[in-house]
Design an enzyme around this catalytic site. Structure first.
Site, mmCIF file in Angstrom:
data_model
loop_
_atom_site.group_PDB
_atom_site.id
_atom_site.type_symbol
_atom_site.label_atom_id
_atom_site.label_comp_id
_atom_site.label_asym_id
_atom_site.label_seq_id
_atom_site.Cartn_x
_atom_site.Cartn_y
_atom_site.Cartn_z
ATOM 1 C CD GLU A 39 33.309 61.666 67.967
ATOM 2 O OE1 GLU A 39 33.666 61.062 66.914
ATOM 3 O OE2 GLU A 39 33.754 62.757 68.320
ATOM 4 C CB CYS A 73 35.872 63.641 64.178
ATOM 5 S SG CYS A 73 34.620 64.437 65.214
#
Length: 491
Positions: free
Chosen positions: A256, A289
């Site tokens: 990720e 993020c």
């Protein structure tokens, strides 16, 4: 040798590794500083090759007994583990605010409940994965989710506790044994997790914590052929190195990797609501993020939107994250501050226009003003690359097709936000190439839903069955419905 415990805000935490159910010190140490005032929090044990080997051996030794338990038998251990996190809620809050600069308010009301849920939800969900039958005309297929083995989890510094438990919950519930390599800049809450596991009675070696740098400890871990899985959240360059190292041993990776997500405001949007949500993109000093960092606003409402969002941004309270009223805290590390400043300076030199912010904030050395830049080309560095600080960009569009092209015009594809009349916004959202996108909302998450990105934003999905698909070896046990006789006839 460093001290046996660190005392921070009245709470004690070990600076040492946790291997095979024991605290293990190291002769190699690194300094940990507080991002709020740059004070030295303590010296932390660095993982050497011997520590990495010991952790893998401990996890291997614990694996047969832990993996042999059923999901129902593992569940009480994990429920107790979550309860121990709850008992230490105040300590977790203070430690993460001090070493990572996370808002105390966010820790209390968001991270702690979510960290506990990350453990209990996956422990419960694992029960539903046992021996799922799949009926076909010829056979009954018993689909099993078997433990994979020793798992390495590498977590980032922007949300250490939440992201560690988000991966740890399904990894343990599936029957794996785990080694966590916490972020060098924010290792303390992972160390406290070890105390929770110990108090909950998790067998020795089921959970291990090895601290240290990515280039040292992390590199040694991910290149080891004894691993079954590697789960990483962090930067693209690091992920490329991990994938290469793991590939040499054919170890599956889940990656990720953050994003450069669009925040689309259509001409029929509720401008005030969109502007209020836009101001949330500065939370955690922009070190999130999944934040929408590229604002794409219809030219007809551009001035109205800018004025509305500026008004919300001006109300944001910047300061010490340990103050419950503060909404924006520090950037994690001096190196990250320089990175953020560099992006802004280069953008301005390239012709960008500053709408607000743009310079260090007077509160402290690691604080930066909430910033918005405009007058940018689609191919400009700050539009294309992740800043990971309180810096946003604003571009305008004149048509839906242009908005979609701009939204899809980077190498990232993690998330997105789209504000507009519901049917209109939904139609746009369906054409944006991301792993997820929020319509007229932001931050809604459910552990049953998939999370992850496309393109440079990552490989794989976390959440629900998707987590177990990664952390398990999926096996099909085939039972024929009619007597089977081998035939050697040629076709």
């Amino acid at each position: 040798m460093s001290q046996e415990t660190l005392s921070i805000a009245g709470f004690n935490v070990s600076p040492h590794h946790y291997i095979g159910g024991q605290r293990v010190a190291s002769g190699e140490l690194f300094d940990l500083h507080c991002p709020i005032d740059q004070s030295l929090l303590g010296r932390i044990s660095e993982g050497t090759p011997a520590h990495v080997d010991a952790a893998i051996l401990a996890a291997q030794a614990a694996y047969p007994a832990w993996s042999a338990l059923t999901a129902a038998e593992r569940k009480p251990y994990l429920d107790r583990f979550a309860a121990e996190i709850g008992k230490r809620a105040d300590a977790f809050c203070q430690l993460e605010s001090n070493d990572a600069g996370i808002l105390l308010s966010r820790m209390k009301h968001g991270v702690i409940p979510r960290a506990m849920l990350n453990i209990t939800w996956f422990a419960e969900h694992a029960l539903s994965l046992q021996d799922r039958p799949l009926e076909t005309e010829q056979a009954t297929h018993i689909v099993r989710h078997d433990p994979a083995g020793v798992v390495v989890i590498i977590t980032p510094w922007n949300s250490p506790l939440m992201l560690a438990t988000w991966k740890l919950g399904p990894a343990l519930a599936a029957g794996n044994t785990v080694i966590i390599k916490p972020p060098e800049w924010a290792p303390l809450t992972s160390s406290l997790l070890a105390d929770c596991a110990h108090a909950a009675g998790l067998p020795a070696g089921v959970l291990n914590i090895v601290q240290g740098s990515g280039a040292g400890t992390g590199a040694r871990l991910v290149s080891d052929p004894r691993l079954a899985r590697i789960s990483f959240t962090g930067s693209v360059p690091t992920a490329k190195w991990i994938a290469q190292a793991a590939g040499a041993n054919l170890v599956p990776c889940s990656l990720e990797l953050g994003g450069k997500s669009p925040f689309i405001v259509l001409e029929d949007a509720d401008i005030d609501n969109a502007a209020a949500t836009g101001a949330l993109m500065y939370r955690n000093a922009g070190q999130v993020c999944l934040a929408g960092t590229r604002f794409l606003v219809h030219s007809d409402i551009r001035d109205h939107f800018v004025a509305a969002m500026r008004a919300y941004v001006e109300k944001l309270n910047i300061g010490d994250p340990r103050d419950i009223a503060v909404e924006i805290g520090p950037i994690i590390h001096p190196r990250q501050v320089e990175r953020v400043k560099g992006f802004v300076e280069r953008a301005l030199a390239d012709g960008a226009e500053l709408l607000w912010g743009g310079k260090p904030h007077p509160f402290g050395a690691q604080y930066f003003e909430p910033t918005m830049l405009t007058n940018l080309r689609q191919d400009s560095e700050i539009v294309q690359n992740e800043v990971f600080g309180p810096v946003l960009t604003l571009q305008t569009f004149d048509s839906d097709a242009q908005a979609i092209a701009m939204a899809n015009g980077t190498d990232y594809g993690l998330g997105g936000v789209c504000y507009g009349e519901t049917a209109h916004a939904t139609a746009i959202a369906e054409q944006v190439r991301t792993g997820f996108i929020w319509v007229n909302s932001f931050g809604i998450r459910d552990l049953a839903a998939p999370f992850g990105g496309i393109k440079r934003s990552g490989i794989g999905r976390e959440g629900g069955d998707w987590s177990f698909e990664f952390f398990c070896d999926v096996k099909d046990v085939v039972l024929p419905k009619k007597p089977f006789r081998a035939s050697f006839s040629h076709r």
